[in-house]
Design a protein around this motif. Structure first.
Motif, short mmCIF file in Angstrom:
data_model
loop_
_atom_site.label_atom_id
_atom_site.label_comp_id
_atom_site.label_asym_id
_atom_site.label_seq_id
_atom_site.Cartn_x
_atom_site.Cartn_y
_atom_site.Cartn_z
N ALA A 129 30.72 3.44 -35.25
CA ALA A 129 31.13 4.40 -34.21
C ALA A 129 31.20 5.82 -34.79
O ALA A 129 30.78 6.78 -34.13
N ILE A 130 31.71 5.96 -36.01
CA ILE A 130 31.76 7.28 -36.66
C ILE A 130 30.37 7.90 -36.73
O ILE A 130 30.18 9.09 -36.44
N THR A 131 29.38 7.07 -37.08
CA THR A 131 28.02 7.61 -37.25
C THR A 131 27.44 8.11 -35.92
O THR A 131 26.45 8.83 -35.92
N LEU A 132 28.06 7.71 -34.80
CA LEU A 132 27.60 8.18 -33.49
C LEU A 132 28.32 9.45 -33.03
O LEU A 132 27.97 10.01 -31.99
N LEU A 133 29.32 9.89 -33.79
CA LEU A 133 30.06 11.10 -33.41
C LEU A 133 29.21 12.33 -33.68
O LEU A 133 28.62 12.44 -34.76
N PRO A 134 29.17 13.29 -32.76
CA PRO A 134 28.41 14.51 -33.02
C PRO A 134 28.96 15.27 -34.23
O PRO A 134 28.20 15.93 -34.95
N GLU A 135 30.26 15.16 -34.50
CA GLU A 135 30.86 15.90 -35.63
C GLU A 135 30.46 15.29 -36.98
O GLU A 135 30.53 15.96 -38.01
N TYR A 136 30.10 14.00 -36.98
CA TYR A 136 29.77 13.35 -38.25
C TYR A 136 28.30 13.62 -38.57
O TYR A 136 27.40 12.84 -38.26
N TYR A 137 28.06 14.78 -39.21
CA TYR A 137 26.71 15.27 -39.44
C TYR A 137 25.88 14.42 -40.44
O TYR A 137 24.65 14.46 -40.37
N PRO A 138 26.50 13.67 -41.41
CA PRO A 138 25.62 13.05 -42.41
C PRO A 138 24.55 12.13 -41.83
O PRO A 138 23.38 12.22 -42.20
N THR A 139 24.95 11.27 -40.88
CA THR A 139 23.99 10.30 -40.34
C THR A 139 22.87 11.01 -39.56
O THR A 139 21.69 10.73 -39.77
N ASN A 140 23.28 11.93 -38.67
CA ASN A 140 22.27 12.65 -37.86
C ASN A 140 21.31 13.42 -38.75
O ASN A 140 20.11 13.45 -38.52
N THR A 141 21.91 14.10 -39.73
CA THR A 141 21.08 14.97 -40.58
C THR A 141 20.13 14.14 -41.43
O THR A 141 18.95 14.44 -41.54
N GLU A 142 20.65 13.05 -42.01
CA GLU A 142 19.79 12.19 -42.80
C GLU A 142 18.65 11.63 -41.95
O GLU A 142 17.49 11.62 -42.37
N ASN A 143 19.00 11.20 -40.73
CA ASN A 143 17.97 10.70 -39.81
C ASN A 143 16.89 11.73 -39.55
O ASN A 143 15.70 11.41 -39.54
N PHE A 201 14.65 11.89 -42.47
CA PHE A 201 13.80 10.69 -42.51
C PHE A 201 12.65 10.82 -41.51
O PHE A 201 11.51 10.45 -41.80
N ILE A 202 12.95 11.33 -40.31
CA ILE A 202 11.92 11.45 -39.28
C ILE A 202 10.90 12.52 -39.66
O ILE A 202 9.70 12.29 -39.66
N GLU A 203 11.42 13.69 -40.02
CA GLU A 203 10.55 14.82 -40.35
C GLU A 203 9.60 14.50 -41.52
O GLU A 203 8.44 14.89 -41.51
N ILE A 245 7.67 10.60 -47.51
CA ILE A 245 8.56 9.63 -48.18
C ILE A 245 7.79 8.33 -48.42
O ILE A 245 7.82 7.76 -49.51
N ALA A 246 7.05 7.88 -47.40
CA ALA A 246 6.29 6.63 -47.54
C ALA A 246 5.23 6.76 -48.63
O ALA A 246 4.99 5.82 -49.40
N THR A 247 4.62 7.93 -48.73
CA THR A 247 3.62 8.15 -49.79
C THR A 247 4.27 8.08 -51.16
O THR A 247 3.73 7.48 -52.09
N ALA A 248 5.46 8.67 -51.28
CA ALA A 248 6.16 8.66 -52.56
C ALA A 248 6.58 7.23 -52.95
O ALA A 248 6.37 6.80 -54.08
N VAL A 249 7.11 6.49 -51.98
CA VAL A 249 7.64 5.15 -52.26
C VAL A 249 6.52 4.12 -52.41
O VAL A 249 6.59 3.23 -53.26
#
Ligand code: AVJ
Length: 315
Positions: free
Chosen positions: A48-62, A65-67, A72-76
């Motif tokens: 639930a925390i990861t769905l909060l707009p204030e909890y930036y780590p999950t959104n930002t990491e996502n 990952f998308i961008e 990333i796939a080429t590196a890995v």
């Protein structure tokens, strides 16, 4: 394909944890290890925390990952073994399945119950990927079973979970990962230092989901230790420590009280604190240096436009 836990194992684990919790509570500065936040309810509250707009780590990491999914796939590289450290609901790893095409997926988490449900659902969706879940407390020692091939292992450690550890502990874990990755590598998400207001909103959110998540540790402790903590006698408290570069979570006693459990008890005065979690924030330079110190020779780094978060592939 689960590694079975015998009733004896469970008892041993249980016993081990109660002495660890007891030691923490009776220490000069009382503390409870953050791993006890992630009981079944705590794991849901964290989601639930990861769905909060204030909890930036999950959104930002996502967004990173998308961008940068292709880079990333080429590196890995594709087709290896994806080893997910702290898999939780396995959602993040799943979002990489299409790009990385892993031949097997090993999900590791402290909270094995929650993990098993998530993995069973996932196994039905991706029948061509071999899946295994392991309940492991890798904050003590990371030991990947020998049955898992050493070829092309990618350790996946997203969400800045590494921030839970003191830098000495984080370095130790990174060394263990490096040793067991052989020709593979580590894809890790790391939270970066930023202004206090952003951190406070993320860790003391107005809906009080983080407060519930933090307070729930008392119930988790009650079930491990047989203690009689009462949630209503405590409140969630957040401090930002600029010397150690971390957010610190505590539970503060709202009154004088006594907590008892089989064989012992502990007095808390009003205002006394129990430390429950650190969330260390890095700089690009500090995390790069730590990876080098752990034995990684090459790093590729992706960030967001605000430099809130970094995704790193290290080899
Ligand atoms: C799972 C450790 C990355 O530190 O941000 C979130 C845990 N605690 N809100 C974090 C957490 C309170 C989270 N980590």
């Amino acid at each position: 394909m689960h590694i079975p836990t015998t009733p004896e194992d469970k008892k041993a684990i249980h016993h081990d944890f109660s002495s660890e919790i007891e030691m923490g509570l009776l220490a000069q500065s009382p503390s409870i290890s953050p791993k006890f936040l992630y009981d079944p309810l705590g794991s849901h509250l964290f989601t639930a925390i990861t769905l909060l707009p204030e909890y930036y780590p999950t959104n930002t990491e996502n967004s990173i990952f998308i961008e940068y999914q292709e880079q990333i796939a080429t590196a890995v590289g594709i087709g290896g073994t994806l080893i997910d450290l702290g898999a939780g609901n396995c959602q993040k790893a799943e979002s990489f399945f299409d790009a990385l095409k892993p031949s097997s997926y090993i999900a590791i988490d402290f909270s094995a119950e929650y993990l098993e449900d998530a993995l069973n659902k996932l196994a039905g969706k991706y029948p061509h990927i071999q899946m295994q879940c392991i309940g492991m407390d890798f904050s003590r020692e990371l030991l990947i079973p020998n049955s898992i091939t050493k070829k092309k292992r990618t350790f996946f450690y997203p969400g800045s979970s590494i921030g839970n550890f003191l830098s000495s502990e984080a370095l130790e874990l990174l060394k263990q990962i490096k040793n067991q990755a052989s020709d593979g590598g580590l894809l890790v998400g790391v939270d970066l230092m930023k202004e206090d207001s952003v951190l406070m909103a993320a860790y003391d959110d107005p809906l009080k989901v983080t407060a519930a998540f933090n307070l729930n540790i008392l119930r988790s402790v009650n079930s491990h230790l047989g203690s009689d903590f009462r949630v209503e006698q405590f409140r969630h408290k957040v401090k930002i420590n600029h010397i150690e570069n971390r957010v610190e979570l505590y539970l503060e006693a709202l009154e004088d009280l006594i907590v008892s459990w089989p064989g012992n008890s502990k007095v808390f005065k009003m205002g006394d604190l129990i430390h429950t979690e650190y969330s260390h924030k890095y700089t690009i330079e500090s995390i790069k240096q730590m990876l080098i110190n752990a034995g990684f020779q090459k790093t590729q780094i992706w960030t967001d436009p605000k430099d809130y978060f970094a995704v790193i592939y290290a080899q």
